[in-house]
Enzyme design. Structure first.
Site, PDB file in Angstrom:
ATOM      1  N   MET A   1      -9.083   8.101  -0.051  1.00 17.42           N
ATOM      2  CA  MET A   1      -9.898   8.454   1.123  1.00 17.42           C
ATOM      3  C   MET A   1     -10.474   9.853   0.952  1.00 17.42           C
ATOM      4  O   MET A   1      -9.790  10.739   0.420  1.00 17.42           O
ATOM      5  CB  MET A   1      -9.038   8.432   2.386  1.00 17.42           C
TER       6      MET A   1
ATOM      7  N   SER B   1       0.855  -1.192   0.000  1.00 18.83           N
ATOM      8  CA  SER B   1       0.000   0.000   0.000  1.00 18.83           C
ATOM      9  C   SER B   1       0.886   1.236   0.000  1.00 18.83           C
ATOM     10  O   SER B   1       1.663   1.455   0.935  1.00 18.83           O
ATOM     11  CB  SER B   1      -0.879   0.002   1.245  1.00 18.83           C
TER      12      SER B   1
ATOM     13  N   HIS C   1      -8.368   1.009  -3.870  1.00 20.51           N
ATOM     14  CA  HIS C   1      -9.278   0.795  -2.744  1.00 20.51           C
ATOM     15  C   HIS C   1      -9.955   2.123  -2.413  1.00 20.51           C
ATOM     16  O   HIS C   1      -9.323   3.034  -1.879  1.00 20.51           O
ATOM     17  CB  HIS C   1      -8.450   0.266  -1.556  1.00 20.51           C
TER      18      HIS C   1
ATOM     19  N   ASP D   1      -6.554  -6.449   4.463  1.00 23.35           N
ATOM     20  CA  ASP D   1      -5.905  -5.131   4.481  1.00 23.35           C
ATOM     21  C   ASP D   1      -5.941  -4.584   5.894  1.00 23.35           C
ATOM     22  O   ASP D   1      -7.024  -4.381   6.451  1.00 23.35           O
ATOM     23  CB  ASP D   1      -6.678  -4.220   3.509  1.00 23.35           C
TER      24      ASP D   1
ATOM     25  N   HIS E   1      -1.238  -1.297  -4.318  1.00 21.66           N
ATOM     26  CA  HIS E   1      -2.514  -0.962  -3.667  1.00 21.66           C
ATOM     27  C   HIS E   1      -2.569   0.554  -3.409  1.00 21.66           C
ATOM     28  O   HIS E   1      -1.676   1.120  -2.780  1.00 21.66           O
ATOM     29  CB  HIS E   1      -2.604  -1.736  -2.353  1.00 21.66           C
TER      30      HIS E   1
ATOM     31  N   MET F   1     -12.164   4.416  -0.334  1.00 22.19           N
ATOM     32  CA  MET F   1     -12.804   4.637   0.964  1.00 22.19           C
ATOM     33  C   MET F   1     -13.499   5.987   0.850  1.00 22.19           C
ATOM     34  O   MET F   1     -13.099   6.983   1.485  1.00 22.19           O
ATOM     35  CB  MET F   1     -11.740   4.606   2.075  1.00 22.19           C
TER      36      MET F   1
ATOM     37  N   ASP G   1      -4.751   3.657  -1.930  1.00 24.73           N
ATOM     38  CA  ASP G   1      -5.821   3.961  -0.975  1.00 24.73           C
ATOM     39  C   ASP G   1      -6.388   5.358  -1.199  1.00 24.73           C
ATOM     40  O   ASP G   1      -5.710   6.359  -0.962  1.00 24.73           O
ATOM     41  CB  ASP G   1      -5.272   3.861   0.457  1.00 24.73           C
TER      42      ASP G   1
ATOM     43  N   MET H   1     -11.587  -6.137   5.629  1.00 20.77           N
ATOM     44  CA  MET H   1     -10.710  -5.214   6.359  1.00 20.77           C
ATOM     45  C   MET H   1     -10.316  -5.853   7.695  1.00 20.77           C
ATOM     46  O   MET H   1     -11.175  -6.345   8.434  1.00 20.77           O
ATOM     47  CB  MET H   1     -11.410  -3.877   6.624  1.00 20.77           C
TER      48      MET H   1
HETATM   49  C1  DX5 Z   1      -6.189   1.434   5.736  1.00 22.12           C
HETATM   50  C2  DX5 Z   1      -5.759   1.195   4.318  1.00 22.12           C
HETATM   51  C3  DX5 Z   1      -4.630   0.251   4.210  1.00 22.12           C
HETATM   52  C4  DX5 Z   1      -3.363   0.702   4.901  1.00 22.12           C
HETATM   53  C5  DX5 Z   1      -2.781  -0.503   5.562  1.00 22.12           C
HETATM   54  O1  DX5 Z   1      -7.357   2.148   5.749  1.00 22.12           O
HETATM   55  O2  DX5 Z   1      -6.835   0.676   3.543  1.00 22.12           O
HETATM   56  O3  DX5 Z   1      -4.385  -0.148   2.863  1.00 22.12           O
HETATM   57  O4  DX5 Z   1      -2.410   1.242   4.041  1.00 22.12           O
HETATM   58  O5  DX5 Z   1      -1.706  -0.119   6.341  1.00 22.12           O
HETATM   59  P1  DX5 Z   1      -0.927  -1.101   7.305  1.00 22.12           P
HETATM   60  O6  DX5 Z   1      -0.397  -2.225   6.482  1.00 22.12           O
HETATM   61  O7  DX5 Z   1       0.142  -0.223   7.860  1.00 22.12           O
HETATM   62  O8  DX5 Z   1      -1.912  -1.577   8.347  1.00 22.12           O
HETATM   63 ZN    ZN Z   2      -6.392  -0.242   1.546  1.00 22.98          ZN
END
Ligand code: DX5
Ligand code: ZN
Length: 225
Positions: free
Chosen positions: A37, A8, A66, A173, A33, A68, A35, A137
């Protein structure tokens, strides 16, 4: 099937994503990956389609986005245009998740469906004939570096039963490191997202620690299969 490791970039250097992606791929990453948000669905903000599009030429493996964010549908075409290979949306992001999965496939991407730790995995049952991947998750989404939630292992095991012989990947994840990797693969996970455990040491200029972390994850994961 061997487990896939998806670093990620949330844990990478935000000022240097292109080189970070190249470095982590050269060190053995299977997917990248990304993310996204929105500061509304989750209490944090990252970036949107223009950043994903700028990153795309640097990704030679598979761009796993991903989302969010809520609502999702207005952004599906923009992420297709950005070059996402997999677009994962949360089941909690709106009332019309089946439509979201249909629109994702119609836009030419693989469709992923994510579940928060507070959502029962039984909720995916009506969607199993349309999705390509289910993301369980293993932390509450929004931030990297959180502690793995062990109760999600039972949800992964149940999801594996619900999927049966369909060709649907199970992704996890949050809090994935060499200690938790064998637990999730034993429960049925196919794709392991990891941020802090891969990017903790090293940099785009000195990326060998990324490779060591990926190898450690892969080795640990294989002991759970
Ligand atoms: C959290 C993200 C993850 C995050 C995971 O909301 O969706 O992808 O980067 O981070 P680690 O591996 O540090 O838990
Ligand atoms: Zn993620």
């Amino acid at each position: 099937m061997s487990v896939k490791i998806a670093p990620s970039i949330l844990a990478a250097d935000f000022a240097d994503f292109g080189r970070e992606v190249k470095a982590v791929e050269a060190q053995g990453a299977d997917w990248i990956h990304v993310d996204v948000m929105d500061g509304h669905f989750v209490p944090n903000l990252t970036f949107g389609p223009p950043m994903a599009k700028a990153l795309r030429p640097h990704v030679t493996t598979f761009m796993d986005v991903h989302l969010m964010i809520a609502p999702v549908d207005a952004f599906i075409d923009a992420f297709a245009d950005a070059g996402a290979d997999m677009l994962t949306s949360h089941i909690e992001a709106g009332p019309h998740v089946h439509r979201t999965m249909q629109a994702t496939k119609a836009a030419g991407m693989k469709a992923g469906l994510a579940l928060n730790p507070g959502t029962s995995v039984e909720a995916v049952t009506p969607l199993l004939d349309i999705v390509d991947m289910v993301l369980v998750m293993t932390v509450n989404p929004g931030f990297g570096g959180q502690k793995f939630l062990h109760h999600q292992l039972a949800q992964i095991r149940r999801l594996k039963e619900l999927i049966g012989d369909r060709e649907i990947l199970i992704q996890v994840d949050g809090g994935i490191d060499p200690t938790t990797a064998p637990l999730v693969t034993a429960a049925g996970a196919d794709v392991l997202v990891a941020g802090s455990s891969i990017f903790r040491d090293g940099s785009a200029d000195a990326p060998e620690p990324y490779g060591a972390a990926i190898t450690a994850l892969r080795d640990a994961a294989s002991t759970g299969i």
